[in-house]
Every structure is written in C-alpha cells, then in structure tokens.
Design a protein around this motif. Structure first.
Motif, PDB file in Angstrom:
ATOM      1  N   PRO A  38       6.060   9.206  -1.369  1.00 25.53           N
ATOM      2  CA  PRO A  38       4.937   8.548  -2.039  1.00 25.53           C
ATOM      3  C   PRO A  38       5.379   7.436  -2.978  1.00 25.53           C
ATOM      4  O   PRO A  38       6.490   7.467  -3.512  1.00 25.53           O
ATOM      5  CB  PRO A  38       4.280   9.680  -2.843  1.00 25.53           C
ATOM      6  CG  PRO A  38       4.836  10.942  -2.307  1.00 25.53           C
ATOM      7  CD  PRO A  38       6.160  10.617  -1.707  1.00 25.53           C
ATOM      8  N   ARG A  39       4.494   6.475  -3.151  1.00 22.53           N
ATOM      9  CA  ARG A  39       4.750   5.366  -4.074  1.00 22.53           C
ATOM     10  C   ARG A  39       3.441   4.967  -4.743  1.00 22.53           C
ATOM     11  O   ARG A  39       2.366   5.130  -4.192  1.00 22.53           O
ATOM     12  CB  ARG A  39       5.317   4.158  -3.342  1.00 22.53           C
ATOM     13  CG  ARG A  39       6.687   4.399  -2.750  1.00 22.53           C
ATOM     14  CD  ARG A  39       7.298   3.086  -2.297  1.00 22.53           C
ATOM     15  NE  ARG A  39       8.528   3.288  -1.593  1.00 22.53           N
ATOM     16  CZ  ARG A  39       9.713   3.387  -2.175  1.00 22.53           C
ATOM     17  NH1 ARG A  39       9.810   3.306  -3.479  1.00 22.53           N
ATOM     18  NH2 ARG A  39      10.802   3.549  -1.455  1.00 22.53           N
ATOM     19  N   LEU A  58       4.611  -0.414  -4.294  1.00 26.01           N
ATOM     20  CA  LEU A  58       4.361  -0.947  -2.955  1.00 26.01           C
ATOM     21  C   LEU A  58       4.306  -2.477  -2.990  1.00 26.01           C
ATOM     22  O   LEU A  58       4.930  -3.140  -2.171  1.00 26.01           O
ATOM     23  CB  LEU A  58       3.050  -0.407  -2.390  1.00 26.01           C
ATOM     24  CG  LEU A  58       3.061   1.044  -1.947  1.00 26.01           C
ATOM     25  CD1 LEU A  58       1.646   1.522  -1.643  1.00 26.01           C
ATOM     26  CD2 LEU A  58       3.955   1.220  -0.729  1.00 26.01           C
ATOM     27  N   TYR A  63       0.275   6.815  -3.251  1.00 26.27           N
ATOM     28  CA  TYR A  63      -0.057   6.743  -1.829  1.00 26.27           C
ATOM     29  C   TYR A  63       1.067   7.403  -1.050  1.00 26.27           C
ATOM     30  O   TYR A  63       2.239   7.215  -1.361  1.00 26.27           O
ATOM     31  CB  TYR A  63      -0.221   5.289  -1.393  1.00 26.27           C
ATOM     32  CG  TYR A  63      -1.363   4.607  -2.103  1.00 26.27           C
ATOM     33  CD1 TYR A  63      -2.640   4.644  -1.572  1.00 26.27           C
ATOM     34  CD2 TYR A  63      -1.159   3.958  -3.315  1.00 26.27           C
ATOM     35  CE1 TYR A  63      -3.697   4.036  -2.240  1.00 26.27           C
ATOM     36  CE2 TYR A  63      -2.217   3.354  -3.983  1.00 26.27           C
ATOM     37  CZ  TYR A  63      -3.477   3.398  -3.438  1.00 26.27           C
ATOM     38  OH  TYR A  63      -4.521   2.817  -4.098  1.00 26.27           O
ATOM     39  N   ALA A  64       0.683   8.178  -0.035  1.00 26.95           N
ATOM     40  CA  ALA A  64       1.676   8.860   0.804  1.00 26.95           C
ATOM     41  C   ALA A  64       1.194   8.853   2.243  1.00 26.95           C
ATOM     42  O   ALA A  64      -0.014   8.884   2.515  1.00 26.95           O
ATOM     43  CB  ALA A  64       1.870  10.294   0.321  1.00 26.95           C
ATOM     44  N   LEU A  99      -2.718   7.413   5.688  1.00 26.56           N
ATOM     45  CA  LEU A  99      -2.163   7.710   4.367  1.00 26.56           C
ATOM     46  C   LEU A  99      -3.195   8.394   3.494  1.00 26.56           C
ATOM     47  O   LEU A  99      -4.387   8.400   3.802  1.00 26.56           O
ATOM     48  CB  LEU A  99      -1.592   6.458   3.690  1.00 26.56           C
ATOM     49  CG  LEU A  99      -2.487   5.266   3.382  1.00 26.56           C
ATOM     50  CD1 LEU A  99      -3.304   5.487   2.108  1.00 26.56           C
ATOM     51  CD2 LEU A  99      -1.636   4.036   3.211  1.00 26.56           C
ATOM     52  N   LEU A 114       6.529   3.603   2.781  1.00 26.60           N
ATOM     53  CA  LEU A 114       6.180   4.981   2.428  1.00 26.60           C
ATOM     54  C   LEU A 114       6.940   6.037   3.230  1.00 26.60           C
ATOM     55  O   LEU A 114       6.736   7.227   3.003  1.00 26.60           O
ATOM     56  CB  LEU A 114       4.670   5.197   2.595  1.00 26.60           C
ATOM     57  CG  LEU A 114       3.771   4.425   1.636  1.00 26.60           C
ATOM     58  CD1 LEU A 114       2.301   4.644   1.996  1.00 26.60           C
ATOM     59  CD2 LEU A 114       4.038   4.820   0.198  1.00 26.60           C
TER      60      LEU A 114
END
Length: 119
Positions: free
Chosen positions: A35-36, A41, A80-81, A66, A31
């Motif tokens: 973000p992903r 991920l 998610y970041a 996160l 990350l």
C-alpha cells in the motif's frame, strides 16, 4: 463467461482501456510492493496531476483493482492497495514494462527513421 475483445460490444474492451492507460499501468507497478498514500504514488509516478491521479484511482477502485482505506486519524490518512485482482494484473504489466524498457532504443530509432530524422 469469457469475453471477445474483437466484438465491438464486448465489455472486454472497457477493461483493455483501463489496463492500457499509462496511469493505471504505473499505479499497478507502484502498488505491487504494498500500500501507498496518494502523495507517495504521485511522487513515484511523476508527471501526473492530482486530478488525473484521483480519477485513475477512483476508476481502478470501481473496477475492483485496488482498495482505498481511510484511517480514522487527524489528519485523515488514506492508503491505496491492490486487490487480489489488481495483483494478478501485476505480472503481465511487469512483463510489458520489461519489454518496453529493453526495446525503447530500438523503437525510438525506428520512429526517427520513419520520420526521416537522425537517430
């Protein structure tokens, strides 16, 4: 307040458990560039089950490392970041990862010697 990692009752040990977990380390590394989504991920990290990745992400969110952002779309999209706290962890983790990648052959050879196996 500063913790004392050598004190068995210090919460610092809980944090060391989190950042010492291989999945948490790999999530932070994944990350650092932004973000992903969950599937990104999982693909990047490789070898992690959906259940374990979900547990890791929830624990990291709880620890403030996160954020989880749900977009009001159909189907729902979740990203998610890293938080600023999580980003600050990126540099030390990258340094340890660099060391591991540079020294993996020496460690594998040392293990083989210790175990009496050919290197």
């Amino acid at each position: 307040m500063r913790g004392d990692a050598f004190d068995p009752g210090c919460p610092t040990r809980l944090i060391l458990d989190r950042i010492g977990d291989k999945w948490s380390v790999l999530v932070v590394l994944s990350l650092t560039d932004g973000p992903r989504r969950f599937t990104e991920l999982r693909r990047l990290i490789g070898g992690v089950t959906p259940k374990v990745l979900t547990q890791t992400l929830r624990a990291m969110e709880r620890d403030g490392l996160l954020t989880r952002h749900v977009f009001a779309e159909v189907p729902p999209r979740v990203e998610y970041a890293l938080t600023p706290l999580g980003l600050s962890l990126g540099k030390p983790i990258q340094a340890i990862t660099d060391w591991a990648e540079e020294n993996v052959e020496a460690v594998v050879a040392a293990r083989a010697r210790h175990d009496g196996l050919p290197a």
